[in-house]
Design an enzyme around this catalytic site. Structure first.
Site, PDB file in Angstrom:
ATOM      1  N   ARG A   1      56.654-105.784 -93.948  1.00 16.65           N
ATOM      2  CA  ARG A   1      56.356-104.360 -93.660  1.00 16.65           C
ATOM      3  C   ARG A   1      57.493-103.640 -93.660  1.00 16.65           C
ATOM      4  O   ARG A   1      58.304-103.720 -92.700  1.00 16.65           O
ATOM      5  CB  ARG A   1      55.496-104.296 -92.455  1.00 16.65           C
ATOM      6  CG  ARG A   1      54.578-103.083 -92.429  1.00 16.65           C
ATOM      7  CD  ARG A   1      54.131-102.727 -91.231  1.00 16.65           C
ATOM      8  NE  ARG A   1      55.015-102.226 -90.388  1.00 16.65           N
ATOM      9  CZ  ARG A   1      55.179-102.414 -88.967  1.00 16.65           C
ATOM     10  NH1 ARG A   1      54.368-103.008 -88.345  1.00 16.65           N
ATOM     11  NH2 ARG A   1      56.277-102.017 -88.228  1.00 16.65           N
TER      12      ARG A   1
ATOM     13  N   HIS B   1      54.353 -99.337 -88.871  1.00 21.60           N
ATOM     14  CA  HIS B   1      53.041 -99.730 -89.176  1.00 21.60           C
ATOM     15  C   HIS B   1      52.380 -98.522 -89.536  1.00 21.60           C
ATOM     16  O   HIS B   1      51.402 -98.624 -90.542  1.00 21.60           O
ATOM     17  CB  HIS B   1      52.722 -99.917 -87.708  1.00 21.60           C
ATOM     18  CG  HIS B   1      51.066-100.083 -87.379  1.00 21.60           C
ATOM     19  ND1 HIS B   1      50.358-101.298 -88.174  1.00 21.60           N
ATOM     20  CD2 HIS B   1      50.163 -99.587 -86.952  1.00 21.60           C
ATOM     21  CE1 HIS B   1      49.170-101.159 -87.735  1.00 21.60           C
ATOM     22  NE2 HIS B   1      49.013-100.022 -86.999  1.00 21.60           N
TER      23      HIS B   1
ATOM     24  N   TYR C   1      61.265-101.913 -81.923  1.00 25.39           N
ATOM     25  CA  TYR C   1      61.177-103.352 -81.535  1.00 25.39           C
ATOM     26  C   TYR C   1      61.566-104.071 -82.582  1.00 25.39           C
ATOM     27  O   TYR C   1      61.314-105.523 -82.588  1.00 25.39           O
ATOM     28  CB  TYR C   1      59.816-103.505 -81.412  1.00 25.39           C
ATOM     29  CG  TYR C   1      58.796-102.958 -82.739  1.00 25.39           C
ATOM     30  CD1 TYR C   1      58.542-103.610 -83.727  1.00 25.39           C
ATOM     31  CD2 TYR C   1      58.183-101.537 -82.445  1.00 25.39           C
ATOM     32  CE1 TYR C   1      57.701-103.260 -84.835  1.00 25.39           C
ATOM     33  CE2 TYR C   1      57.339-101.132 -83.622  1.00 25.39           C
ATOM     34  CZ  TYR C   1      57.064-102.147 -84.584  1.00 25.39           C
ATOM     35  OH  TYR C   1      56.526-101.420 -85.646  1.00 25.39           O
TER      36      TYR C   1
HETATM   37  C1  LIG Z   1      39.307-104.411 -83.164  1.00 26.68           C
HETATM   38  C2  LIG Z   1      40.824-103.541 -82.907  1.00 26.68           C
HETATM   39  N1  LIG Z   1      41.506-103.586 -82.113  1.00 26.68           N
HETATM   40  C3  LIG Z   1      42.678-103.091 -82.003  1.00 26.68           C
HETATM   41  C4  LIG Z   1      43.259-102.214 -83.093  1.00 26.68           C
HETATM   42  C5  LIG Z   1      44.410-101.374 -83.027  1.00 26.68           C
HETATM   43  N2  LIG Z   1      44.998-101.844 -84.149  1.00 26.68           N
HETATM   44  C6  LIG Z   1      45.139-101.253 -85.362  1.00 26.68           C
HETATM   45  S1  LIG Z   1      46.230-101.810 -86.437  1.00 26.68           S
HETATM   46  C7  LIG Z   1      46.611-102.944 -85.357  1.00 26.68           C
HETATM   47  C8  LIG Z   1      47.473-104.323 -85.762  1.00 26.68           C
HETATM   48  C9  LIG Z   1      46.895-105.060 -87.024  1.00 26.68           C
HETATM   49  O1  LIG Z   1      47.958-105.956 -87.250  1.00 26.68           O
HETATM   50  P1  LIG Z   1      47.873-106.750 -88.704  1.00 26.68           P
HETATM   51  O2  LIG Z   1      46.368-107.582 -88.686  1.00 26.68           O
HETATM   52  O3  LIG Z   1      49.035-107.789 -88.974  1.00 26.68           O
HETATM   53  O4  LIG Z   1      47.746-105.734 -89.865  1.00 26.68           O
HETATM   54  P2  LIG Z   1      49.037-104.878 -90.470  1.00 26.68           P
HETATM   55  O5  LIG Z   1      48.771-103.314 -89.736  1.00 26.68           O
HETATM   56  O6  LIG Z   1      50.244-105.263 -90.017  1.00 26.68           O
HETATM   57  O7  LIG Z   1      48.630-104.734 -91.842  1.00 26.68           O
HETATM   58  C10 LIG Z   1      45.968-102.899 -84.179  1.00 26.68           C
HETATM   59  C11 LIG Z   1      45.988-103.859 -83.116  1.00 26.68           C
HETATM   60  C12 LIG Z   1      41.986-101.842 -83.952  1.00 26.68           C
HETATM   61  N3  LIG Z   1      42.097-101.179 -85.054  1.00 26.68           N
HETATM   62  N4  LIG Z   1      40.807-102.747 -84.076  1.00 26.68           N
END
Ligand SMILES: Cc1ncc(C[n+]2csc(CCOP(=O)(O)OP(=O)(O)O)c2C)c(N)n1
Ligand SMILES: [Mg+2]
Length: 392
Positions: free
Chosen positions: A286, A290, A299
């Site tokens: 990425r 985020h 971080y």
């Molecule tokens: C069930 C749930 N828990 C927490 C969140 C908050 N949240 C949004 S994005 C994220 C991280 C996701 O990381 P990843 O699966 O690696 O996907 P990326 O954003 O890196 O594409 C979190 C914890 C959420 N949207 N849904």
């Protein structure tokens, strides 16, 4: 490739001449067909014993490059619009263009995709108007595209939930007899590295494995779940998790559009022919935050980002096209010009998006409405009318 041409046919038209060596150097567990320097590898025997190759015409190579540039430019425009207060938030795909275009173009027309909130490149490959997710992040609609028409489900913000939806859908199409033939259907579920820690994803793995669901789990390992690095999600490479659920897993260079296409096409075709699910770990990065609400400098260190810049998914395709004289300077200028035009058009249309009437939030809740909902709508309308004539 033409917008809205999901998949294309890699063998159609004049084939580009074979251009390079047979086997990837470097990580033997990472399927790669185009190195960061733009060197083409003809074919690779994956650790799964399968030979991966692509057989594109020169025109198709140029089409992939165009896709990559366009989705990056439209994404950058969306980020800029958020910074100017025109979107509430934006989740950029910067750095993940090859993972998304490679897998998006590998889908055949009949295949169904279940995205997260970051799959703007796949959405583009499915032929959906790129304005659609901007309406969602501007808060003026719920997404707006028809999932059945485009075979691309609504964005899902709840981490991992769409993998269960996809598994249920994949089991359903098997029960409907829509798999098992050349033109049978398959399903792809997108999710991130962080999502692999969710119960939902692991439950989806169990169900898909046990019921031999015709699907591909496509994990874009972009190394972070917001600020949490990969080493906080797993002690083993993510693709190896599949073994514990009884189906194959493979890691592909997610910054290599050719390898991603080859691996995804094979996995989807295996699924549609009744060979069950598989997990693809698209190893990528990425490059941006985020979301626009995040500050990654808190971080991660700059040198890490720089190391990945050298593996840029677009630069390597350009280097390849130039080296092999598949494209000339006029082509690159024309693609940049198209990207500029489309992003200007996107901006104009976002600024012109009407604000919805608040009462429309009661529309489309149920296909045939409900008396309780009618009551709530009437109550809400009376409440809104109470403000009429006041300054608020
Ligand atoms: C069930 C749930 N828990 C927490 C969140 C908050 N949240 C949004 S994005 C994220 C991280 C996701 O990381 P990843 O699966 O690696 O996907 P990326 O954003 O890196 O594409 C979190 C914890 C959420 N949207 N849904
Ligand atoms: Mg991630």
């Amino acid at each position: 490739m033409a917008m809205g041409d999901p998949g294309g046919t890699p063998t159609r038209g004049r084939r580009a001449a074979p251009r390079s060596k047979k086997r990837a150097a470097g990580d033997p567990n990472l399927v790669q067909l185009l190195t960061p320097e733009g060197e083409r590898i003809d074919s690779v025997i994956g650790p799964d014993g399968i030979e991966y190759r692509v057989d594109f015409t020169d025109e198709e190579y140029r089409g992939l490059y165009r896709d990559l540039v366009l989705v990056r430019k439209l994404d950058a425009e969306a980020t800029a619009l958020q910074r100017q207060g025109e979107l509430g938030i934006w989740a950029s795909l910067l750095g993940q263009e090859a993972a998304q275009v490679g897998s998006g173009r590998a889908l055949r027309t009949q295949d169904m995709a279940f995205p997260t909130y970051r799959e703007h490149g796949v959405l583009y490959c499915r032929g959906i108007d790129p304005i659609m997710p901007l309406g969602l992040f501007r808060g003026v609609d719920q997404g707006g595209w028809d999932p059945n028409e485009f075979k691309f489900n609504m964005y899902t913000i709840v981490i991992g939930a769409q993998t269960l939806h996809a598994t249920g859908y994949a089991m359903g199409i098997t029960m409907d007899g829509k798999t098992g033939t050349e033109d049978g259907e398959a399903v792809i579920a997108y999710f991130g590295d962080g999502a692999t820690s969710q119960g939902d994803v692991n439950e989806a793995f169990v169900w898909a494995g046990v019921f031999n669901a015709p699907m591909v789990f496509f994990c874009q390992n972009n190394q972070y779940a917001i600020s949490e690095p990969l080493e906080r999600q797993t002690r083993i490479p993510l693709y190896q998790r599949a073994a514990g659920f009884g189906f194959p897993g493979i890691r592909v260079d997610g910054n290599d559009v050719l390898a991603t296409y080859a691996v995804t096409r094979t996995a989807l075709d295996n699924a549609r022919h009744g060979q069950g699910p598989s997990l693809i770990e698209a190893y990528t990065y990425r490059m941006g935050a985020h979301t626009t609400s995040d500050d990654p400098t808190r971080y991660r260190i700059a040198s890490e980002v720089e190391a990945w810049q050298a593996k840029d998914p677009i630069a390597r395709v350009r280097a390849f096209l130039e080296k092999q004289q598949i494209a000339d300077a006029a082509f690159f200028t024309e693609v940049d010009e198209q990207a500029r035009r489309e992003s200007v058009h996107l901006r104009e249309r976002v600024l012109a998006m009407p604000n919805p009437e608040p009462v429309t939030m009661f529309d489309h809740v149920y296909p045939n409405g409900s008396p309780l909902l009618d009551e709530q709508r009437a109550q809400f309308s009376r409440y809104m009318e109470s403000f009429e004539g006041s300054a608020h």
